[in-house]
Write a protein that holds these residues in place. Structure first.
Motif, PDB file in Angstrom:
ATOM      1  N   LYS A  42       0.822  -1.213   0.000  1.00 23.76           N
ATOM      2  CA  LYS A  42       0.000   0.000   0.000  1.00 23.76           C
ATOM      3  C   LYS A  42       0.855   1.262   0.000  1.00 23.76           C
ATOM      4  O   LYS A  42       1.970   1.278   0.519  1.00 23.76           O
ATOM      5  N   THR A  43       0.291   2.333  -0.552  1.00 31.47           N
ATOM      6  CA  THR A  43       0.940   3.644  -0.517  1.00 31.47           C
ATOM      7  C   THR A  43       0.187   4.544   0.447  1.00 31.47           C
ATOM      8  O   THR A  43      -0.953   4.245   0.836  1.00 31.47           O
ATOM      9  N   ALA A  57      -4.713   6.971   3.122  1.00 32.59           N
ATOM     10  CA  ALA A  57      -4.965   8.248   3.802  1.00 32.59           C
ATOM     11  C   ALA A  57      -6.441   8.569   3.988  1.00 32.59           C
ATOM     12  O   ALA A  57      -6.799   9.321   4.889  1.00 32.59           O
ATOM     13  N   THR A  58      -7.309   7.998   3.181  1.00 33.08           N
ATOM     14  CA  THR A  58      -8.732   8.326   3.267  1.00 33.08           C
ATOM     15  C   THR A  58      -9.499   7.249   4.045  1.00 33.08           C
ATOM     16  O   THR A  58      -9.043   6.100   4.132  1.00 33.08           O
ATOM     17  N   PRO A  59     -10.658   7.594   4.567  1.00 26.57           N
ATOM     18  CA  PRO A  59     -11.491   6.569   5.217  1.00 26.57           C
ATOM     19  C   PRO A  59     -11.863   5.431   4.254  1.00 26.57           C
ATOM     20  O   PRO A  59     -11.897   4.274   4.655  1.00 26.57           O
ATOM     21  N   HIS A  93     -11.180  -0.189   2.395  1.00 28.31           N
ATOM     22  CA  HIS A  93     -10.706  -1.112   1.358  1.00 28.31           C
ATOM     23  C   HIS A  93      -9.623  -2.038   1.929  1.00 28.31           C
ATOM     24  O   HIS A  93      -9.610  -3.244   1.641  1.00 28.31           O
ATOM     25  N   LEU A  94      -8.716  -1.479   2.736  1.00 27.68           N
ATOM     26  CA  LEU A  94      -7.677  -2.298   3.372  1.00 27.68           C
ATOM     27  C   LEU A  94      -8.304  -3.362   4.272  1.00 27.68           C
ATOM     28  O   LEU A  94      -7.905  -4.526   4.243  1.00 27.68           O
ATOM     29  N   LYS A  95      -9.307  -2.977   5.064  1.00 27.38           N
ATOM     30  CA  LYS A  95      -9.966  -3.942   5.946  1.00 27.38           C
ATOM     31  C   LYS A  95     -10.629  -5.062   5.138  1.00 27.38           C
ATOM     32  O   LYS A  95     -10.530  -6.231   5.500  1.00 27.38           O
ATOM     33  N   ASP A  96     -11.275  -4.696   4.031  1.00 24.87           N
ATOM     34  CA  ASP A  96     -11.911  -5.706   3.180  1.00 24.87           C
ATOM     35  C   ASP A  96     -10.874  -6.651   2.584  1.00 24.87           C
ATOM     36  O   ASP A  96     -11.075  -7.868   2.547  1.00 24.87           O
ATOM     37  N   GLU A  97      -9.761  -6.077   2.119  1.00 23.42           N
ATOM     38  CA  GLU A  97      -8.707  -6.909   1.529  1.00 23.42           C
ATOM     39  C   GLU A  97      -8.085  -7.835   2.576  1.00 23.42           C
ATOM     40  O   GLU A  97      -7.828  -9.013   2.311  1.00 23.42           O
ATOM     41  N   ILE A 131       0.500   6.736  10.115  1.00 17.07           N
ATOM     42  CA  ILE A 131       1.374   6.807   8.940  1.00 17.07           C
ATOM     43  C   ILE A 131       2.388   7.908   9.189  1.00 17.07           C
ATOM     44  O   ILE A 131       2.041   9.025   9.565  1.00 17.07           O
ATOM     45  N   GLN A 132       3.644   7.610   8.987  1.00 19.88           N
ATOM     46  CA  GLN A 132       4.712   8.587   9.188  1.00 19.88           C
ATOM     47  C   GLN A 132       5.452   8.788   7.893  1.00 19.88           C
ATOM     48  O   GLN A 132       5.724   7.877   7.173  1.00 19.88           O
TER      49      GLN A 132
END
Length: 181
Positions: free
Chosen positions: A139-140, A145-147, A152-156, A180-181
């Motif tokens: 991921k980038t 950065a968005t909700p 989408h990350l949680k679904d994946e 995220i840093q």
């Protein structure tokens, strides 16, 4: 004079009566630590008394631990610190077996000895950790950065982790830490 005496007597009678009524109302309406009045109403309950042929589904959570990974941004200078907790559905018998084993199926970042669900997944723990690493490092910052990106990350994660969880159906993925840093 008689009127004044009668007024005093009436006043001495009315004041305590008002205080008693006010106190009773305060108590009955839940003041001063009185237990609240609760009514449970079930609507559209089936004719079998609410018991169906299928066993009731319970949910347990397990922390997959805190992770710090490099993100796929150009230059490789961005990283993500996250803790992911997975909720799984289990039948009542499995729930009772796992919660009776001690620990209650909650989430803790520690070892498997305190979380019975974590102990059940010990055989597939390397696969779970590898899946997390592969998904997160792909991921980038712009994607996360968005909700919507987080959803989408949680679904994946739910989709990619399910094979490692076997018979435990993943019902939810929680991002309990996300920096995220």
């Amino acid at each position: 004079m008689i009127k004044r005496s009668l007024s005093k007597r009436l006043l001495l009678l009315v004041i305590p009566l008002v205080l008693v009524v006010a106190g009773a109302g305060f108590f009955l309406l839940g003041g001063a630590g009185a237990a609240p009045f609760v009514v449970n109403i079930t609507i559209n309950q089936s004719g079998d008394g609410g018991k169906s042929a299928a066993p009731a589904e319970k949910h347990l959570t397990v922390s997959l631990g805190e992770r710090i990974v490099n993100l796929a941004d150009p230059g490789g200078y961005r990283y993500l610190k996250t803790e992911i907790v997975v909720e799984v559905a289990v039948d009542r018998k499995t729930y009772e077996r796992l919660t009776a084993a001690g620990g209650g199926g909650g989430h803790g970042g520690g070892g498997g000895s305190t979380d019975p669900l974590r102990a059940e997944l010990e055989h597939s723990w390397p696969k779970i950790q590898d899946t997390l690493t592969m998904v997160l490092t792909s991921k980038t910052v712009d994607e996360l950065a968005t909700p919507e990106g987080k959803e989408h990350l949680k679904d994946e994660l739910r989709e990619k982790l399910q094979p490692a969880f076997g018979d435990y159906k993943i019902t939810e993925v929680y991002l309990t830490q996300f920096v995220i840093q």
